[in-house]
Scaffold this active site. Sequence first.
Site, PDB file in Angstrom:
ATOM      1  N   GLY A   8      31.463  47.352  38.223  1.00 13.87           N
ATOM      2  CA  GLY A   8      31.764  45.997  38.659  1.00 13.87           C
ATOM      3  C   GLY A   8      33.068  45.958  39.422  1.00 13.87           C
ATOM      4  O   GLY A   8      33.927  46.830  39.243  1.00 13.87           O
ATOM      5  N   HIS A  39      38.731  38.337  36.264  1.00 17.39           N
ATOM      6  CA  HIS A  39      39.572  38.764  37.387  1.00 17.39           C
ATOM      7  C   HIS A  39      39.851  37.609  38.348  1.00 17.39           C
ATOM      8  O   HIS A  39      40.921  37.537  38.950  1.00 17.39           O
ATOM      9  CB  HIS A  39      38.876  39.876  38.188  1.00 17.39           C
ATOM     10  CG  HIS A  39      39.152  41.262  37.691  1.00 17.39           C
ATOM     11  ND1 HIS A  39      40.410  41.822  37.690  1.00 17.39           N
ATOM     12  CD2 HIS A  39      38.323  42.215  37.184  1.00 17.39           C
ATOM     13  CE1 HIS A  39      40.340  43.051  37.202  1.00 17.39           C
ATOM     14  NE2 HIS A  39      39.082  43.322  36.879  1.00 17.39           N
ATOM     15  N   GLN A  58      40.556  42.561  43.392  1.00 18.84           N
ATOM     16  CA  GLN A  58      40.853  43.989  43.221  1.00 18.84           C
ATOM     17  C   GLN A  58      40.934  44.740  44.547  1.00 18.84           C
ATOM     18  O   GLN A  58      41.409  45.862  44.605  1.00 18.84           O
ATOM     19  CB  GLN A  58      39.792  44.660  42.324  1.00 18.84           C
ATOM     20  CG  GLN A  58      39.866  44.221  40.879  1.00 18.84           C
ATOM     21  CD  GLN A  58      38.819  44.910  40.047  1.00 18.84           C
ATOM     22  OE1 GLN A  58      37.654  44.530  40.073  1.00 18.84           O
ATOM     23  NE2 GLN A  58      39.208  45.948  39.325  1.00 18.84           N
ATOM     24  N   CYS A 113      38.423  49.523  33.558  1.00 21.06           N
ATOM     25  CA  CYS A 113      38.580  48.663  34.733  1.00 21.06           C
ATOM     26  C   CYS A 113      39.088  49.546  35.868  1.00 21.06           C
ATOM     27  O   CYS A 113      39.968  50.375  35.651  1.00 21.06           O
ATOM     28  CB  CYS A 113      39.586  47.556  34.428  1.00 21.06           C
ATOM     29  SG  CYS A 113      39.951  46.502  35.838  1.00 21.06           S
ATOM     30  N   LEU A 114      38.538  49.374  37.064  1.00 23.66           N
ATOM     31  CA  LEU A 114      38.964  50.215  38.192  1.00 23.66           C
ATOM     32  C   LEU A 114      40.442  50.001  38.535  1.00 23.66           C
ATOM     33  O   LEU A 114      41.052  50.859  39.162  1.00 23.66           O
ATOM     34  CB  LEU A 114      38.082  49.959  39.420  1.00 23.66           C
ATOM     35  CG  LEU A 114      36.642  50.496  39.323  1.00 23.66           C
ATOM     36  CD1 LEU A 114      35.836  50.073  40.541  1.00 23.66           C
ATOM     37  CD2 LEU A 114      36.609  52.012  39.159  1.00 23.66           C
ATOM     38  N   HIS A 158      34.019  40.051  32.365  1.00 20.40           N
ATOM     39  CA  HIS A 158      35.169  40.839  32.845  1.00 20.40           C
ATOM     40  C   HIS A 158      35.497  40.488  34.299  1.00 20.40           C
ATOM     41  O   HIS A 158      36.653  40.216  34.641  1.00 20.40           O
ATOM     42  CB  HIS A 158      34.817  42.330  32.706  1.00 20.40           C
ATOM     43  CG  HIS A 158      35.845  43.283  33.243  1.00 20.40           C
ATOM     44  ND1 HIS A 158      36.441  44.261  32.481  1.00 20.40           N
ATOM     45  CD2 HIS A 158      36.375  43.439  34.488  1.00 20.40           C
ATOM     46  CE1 HIS A 158      37.302  44.954  33.219  1.00 20.40           C
ATOM     47  NE2 HIS A 158      37.270  44.477  34.459  1.00 20.40           N
ATOM     48  N   GLU A 159      34.460  40.475  35.162  1.00 19.48           N
ATOM     49  CA  GLU A 159      34.711  40.230  36.592  1.00 19.48           C
ATOM     50  C   GLU A 159      35.136  38.780  36.846  1.00 19.48           C
ATOM     51  O   GLU A 159      35.990  38.526  37.689  1.00 19.48           O
ATOM     52  CB  GLU A 159      33.491  40.596  37.442  1.00 19.48           C
ATOM     53  CG  GLU A 159      33.024  42.046  37.332  1.00 19.48           C
ATOM     54  CD  GLU A 159      34.130  43.079  37.508  1.00 19.48           C
ATOM     55  OE1 GLU A 159      35.140  42.801  38.180  1.00 19.48           O
ATOM     56  OE2 GLU A 159      33.987  44.174  36.928  1.00 19.48           O
TER      57      GLU A 159
HETATM   58 ZN   LIG Z   1      38.302  45.030  36.089  1.00 19.00          ZN
END
Ligand SMILES: [Zn+2]
Length: 170
Positions: A46, A139, A51, A93-94, A135-136
């Site tokens: 995701g 963000h 991000q 998380c990236l 989660h997304e």
């Molecule tokens: Zn994330």
Amino acid sequence: MSILSILKYGEPLLLEKCLPVEKIDEGLRRLVDDMVEIMYAEEGIGLAAPQVGELKRVIVIDISAGEHPGELVVLINPEIEAEEGSVIAEEGCLSFPNITLEIERPRWVKVRGLTPEGEKVELEAEGLLARALHHEIDHLDGVLIINRISPLKRDLIVRKIRKKITVGEW
Ligand SMILES: [Zn+2]
């Protein structure tokens, strides 16, 4: 080749609240394509627009990480309409490379938003997809995984990251 790169924790943009997308146009679809490309390239499941430095309410998710065509979810202006239950599970998380944390999230969510074609969609999800959606969407409001752990654990992780930044490993 995508020109986007993923912002890591420490970038102030990640803490901002994103604005709703007003107009779905070619530029937005290009952003979505780039986000999907970089998500797959980084083997994530995701990615949210902030991000990659875009303060827009756009998320892409594929819990199969590209293994199963058709599992890609792209949502513009997603909103959680309802949620139920709670599950604690390990999560990454990236924007936090090589870090996983135990995070509590709803077991089930109902989300609505728009497709990249501007059509209204509503979806219900549980398990990993519910977790990824939650989660997304977090963000988009500047909420990161470290905002969902205890202050004590957060201090520990932030200290660890600061040390990594100092030695150039972040
Ligand atoms: Zn994330």
